[in-house]
Scaffold this active site. Structure first.
Site, mmCIF file in Angstrom:
data_model
loop_
_atom_site.group_PDB
_atom_site.id
_atom_site.type_symbol
_atom_site.label_atom_id
_atom_site.label_comp_id
_atom_site.label_asym_id
_atom_site.label_seq_id
_atom_site.Cartn_x
_atom_site.Cartn_y
_atom_site.Cartn_z
ATOM 1 C CG HIS A 154 2.475 46.590 4.866
ATOM 2 N ND1 HIS A 154 1.281 47.131 5.275
ATOM 3 C CD2 HIS A 154 2.241 46.081 3.631
ATOM 4 C CE1 HIS A 154 0.357 46.950 4.348
ATOM 5 N NE2 HIS A 154 0.918 46.313 3.331
ATOM 6 N NE ARG A 166 -1.262 47.179 -0.863
ATOM 7 C CZ ARG A 166 -2.112 47.954 -1.550
ATOM 8 N NH1 ARG A 166 -1.663 48.650 -2.590
ATOM 9 N NH2 ARG A 166 -3.381 48.015 -1.211
ATOM 10 C CE LYS A 219 -4.162 43.037 -1.086
ATOM 11 N NZ LYS A 219 -4.204 43.259 0.379
ATOM 12 N NE ARG A 256 0.010 50.190 2.620
ATOM 13 C CZ ARG A 256 -0.786 50.659 1.653
ATOM 14 N NH1 ARG A 256 -0.328 51.602 0.831
ATOM 15 N NH2 ARG A 256 -2.023 50.208 1.504
ATOM 16 C CG HIS A 291 -6.704 50.911 1.344
ATOM 17 N ND1 HIS A 291 -6.656 51.411 2.623
ATOM 18 C CD2 HIS A 291 -5.668 50.049 1.249
ATOM 19 C CE1 HIS A 291 -5.643 50.873 3.276
ATOM 20 N NE2 HIS A 291 -5.027 50.038 2.460
ATOM 21 C CE1 TYR A 319 -23.362 54.381 -11.224
ATOM 22 C CE2 TYR A 319 -23.509 52.930 -9.312
ATOM 23 C CZ TYR A 319 -23.901 53.270 -10.598
ATOM 24 O OH TYR A 319 -24.807 52.494 -11.253
#
Length: 410
Positions: A331, A241, A268, A334, A358, A368
Site C-alpha cells: 500500500h 490499492r 473503495k 501509493r 481519492h 462539481y
C-alpha cells in the site's frame, strides 16, 4: 377452607385429576401422574380464565398465595394477569431471537445485497468475531458496561485501533436494531472518549528517489514466483490499492487502448476507476498473459487459478527481500507515487488524486469537479513509468524549481 402444608403433602393422586381449593380463586390441581399444580381462577371482561402459578413443591403454599396477591392487584388495576404474562413471554422470546449476532449478521447480509466491497464485508465479519462476548446477548438488553468490558479487553492487548473500530461497528449494529424496531438505544454512544486514542499509523513507504531505484532493482532480481515478481513490478506504476490489483481480471483490461477499468464493486468509493497503462505496464501484462493466459484472474493463487493471490503475498515477498514492515508495504507504493509526483511540480494535484482514486475532501467541490483529467493522467502515467525506469537504471534525479527534473548519471 384454606389448605395447610401438611394437607398438601399428604394429597395422593387419583384415577382422575381433582382440585383442592385454598380460597379466593386459588386451588391445587392434583393429576393422576402425581403432579400438583397451582391455579388461579378468575373472571376478566366477562370471561372465565385461569392462571398457572407453578408446581408444588417448587412453589410452596406461601409462595402460591403471594403470586395470587400479585395477580389480584393487577386485576384491581384493570389488567389481565394472563394476558400480561403472555405479553412478557412474547417480548422475552422476541429479544432472545434478536441477539447482537443475529442483527449483526442481518446487517452484513444487507451490505452484501448492496454490493459493498468484499474487503468491507470481510472486515465487518472480523469485527463481529472480536465482539463475541456479547454476540449471544439480546441486543435490547446489552448495557454500556458490557461493551466497555469487551473493548477494554481488546485495548489491553495493545490493539487500540481495533477497539475503536469495534465500538464504531457495534454502534452501527445498535442503530440498525433501533431503526428496525428491535432495539431501544445505542449504548456505545456514551462510550465515546472512554477509549485511549490510537496512534495514527501511515503505510511504510520509500520517499527518496535513490531508495526507490534500489527497490525496483531488487524487485527485478526477485527469485521467487514469477507472478509475485510481476505484481511487484506493476504495482509502483499503476498506483492502485493492493486489493484492486491482485483481484484484477483479464476482462477489465483493454491492452489495445492502454486502459484498465476497475469495476465499482472492487473500489473503495464504489465508483468504477480507469487506469491509464504505460508502455512498461503493457509489457509486464504481456509477460503475465504468457503465464496465465488471457482470461480469468490476472494474479491467480499458486495452488488454484480459481482464486486470486493472497493479500499477504507481495508484502511477504518484500520481507524475504530484506525490507521490513516499517520500510516498504504494497500500500505504501501509493504514497511513494503521490509524494514524488507532487514534488515533481509537473502535474495538477487533481490529476494525481484522480489516479489514486481519492475522493475530493471538499464535498461541494467534489460534486462539481467531476473532470477525469484523462489526457493529463495518461501523460502523467507514462512520465511516471519512464521516471521509475530512470531510477531503476541508477539515474540520479535532482528536483528543480518549476516543471522539470534534471537527470544525470552518477
Amino acid at each position: 377452607m384454606a389448605l395447610t402444608e401438611m394437607q398438601i403433602r399428604h394429597l395422593q393422586p387419583a384415577e382422575k385429576a381433582y382440585r383442592c381449593s385454598d380460597g379466593r380463586g386459588l386451588y391445587l390441581e392434583i393429576h393422576p401422574a402425581g403432579s400438583k399444580l397451582w391455579r388461579f381462577k378468575y373472571r376478566f371482561a366477562g370471561k372465565q380464565k385461569r392462571l398457572a402459578l407453578g408446581r408444588y413443591p417448587d412453589v410452596g403454599l406461601a409462595g402460591a398465595r403471594r403470586k395470587l396477591d400479585e395477580a389480584r392487584r393487577l386485576l384491581e388495576a384493570g389488567e389481565d394477569p394472563l394476558a400480561l404474562r403472555k405479553q412478557k413471554k412474547l417480548i422475552a422470546s422476541f429479544h432472545a431471537a434478536n441477539t447482537f449476532e443475529d442483527i449483526a449478521k442481518e446487517f452484513i447480509e444487507r451490505m452484501v445485497a448492496e454490493e459493498r466491497a468484499e474487503a468491507t464485508i470481510v472486515k465487518a465479519n472480523w469485527l463481529l468475531s472480536r465482539l463475541k462476548p456479547i454476540a449471544k446477548r439480546p441486543v435490547a438488553d446489552i448495557k454500556p458496561l458490557e461493551i466497555m468490558a469487551v473493548l477494554k479487553g481488546i485495548e489491553a492487548q495493545g490493539k487500540r485501533e481495533t477497539a475503536h473500530r469495534c465500538r464504531s461497528f457495534a454502534s452501527r449494529i445498535f442503530r440498525y436494531a433501533v431503526a428496525t424496531g428491535r432495539g431501544e438505544s445505542d449504548p456505545t454512544f456514551i462510550l465515546r472518549g472512554a477509549l485511549i486514542a490510537p496512534k495514527v499509523k501511515h503505510h511504510a513507504a520509500l520517499l527518496e528517489p535513490a531508495q526507490v531505484g534500489q527497490l525496483l532493482r531488487d524487485i527485478d532480481k526477485y527469485s521467487g514466483n514469477a507472478l509475485t515478481r510481476l505484481a511487484m513490478q506493476i504495482a509502483p506504476h499503476v498506483m492502485t490499492r493492493p486489493g484492486e490489483l491482485r483481484k484484477a481480471d483479464w476482462s477489465e483490461f483493454n491492452l489495445e487502448h492502454s486502459v484498465w477499468t476497475v469495476p465499482a464493486e472492487r473500489m473503495k468509493m464504489r465508483l468504477p476507476h480507469r487506469v491509464p497503462l504505460s508502455r512498461q505496464v503493457i509489457g509486464y501484462l504481456r509477460e503475465l498473459q504468457s503465464l496465465t493466459g488471457a482470461t480469468g484472474n490476472v494474479f491467480p493463487a499458486f495452488h488454484t487459478s480459481r482464486r486470486t493471490m493472497s493479500e499477504n503475498t507481495v508484502n511477504n515477498a518484500f520481507r524475504r527481500m530484506g525490507y521490513g514492515p516499517n520500510e516498504v508495504t504494497a500500500h505504501g507504493l501509493r504514497t511513494t507515487a503521490s509524494t514524488l509526483l507532487n514534488e515533481s511540480g509537473r502535474w495538477s494535484p487533481d490529476a494525481i488524486e484522480r489516479s489514486l482514486a481519492h475522493m475530493d475532501t471538499n464535498a461541494i467541490r467534489g460534486i462539481y469537479n467531476r473532470g477525469l483529467y484523462w489526457g493529463e493522467r495518461t501523460a502523467m502515467h507514462q512520465w511516471w513509468s519512464d521516471y521509475l525506469d530512470q531510477l531503476r537504471e541508477g539515474v540520479e534525479v535532482e528536483p528543480l524549481t518549476g516543471h522539470a527534473y534534471g537527470l544525470r548519471r552518477p
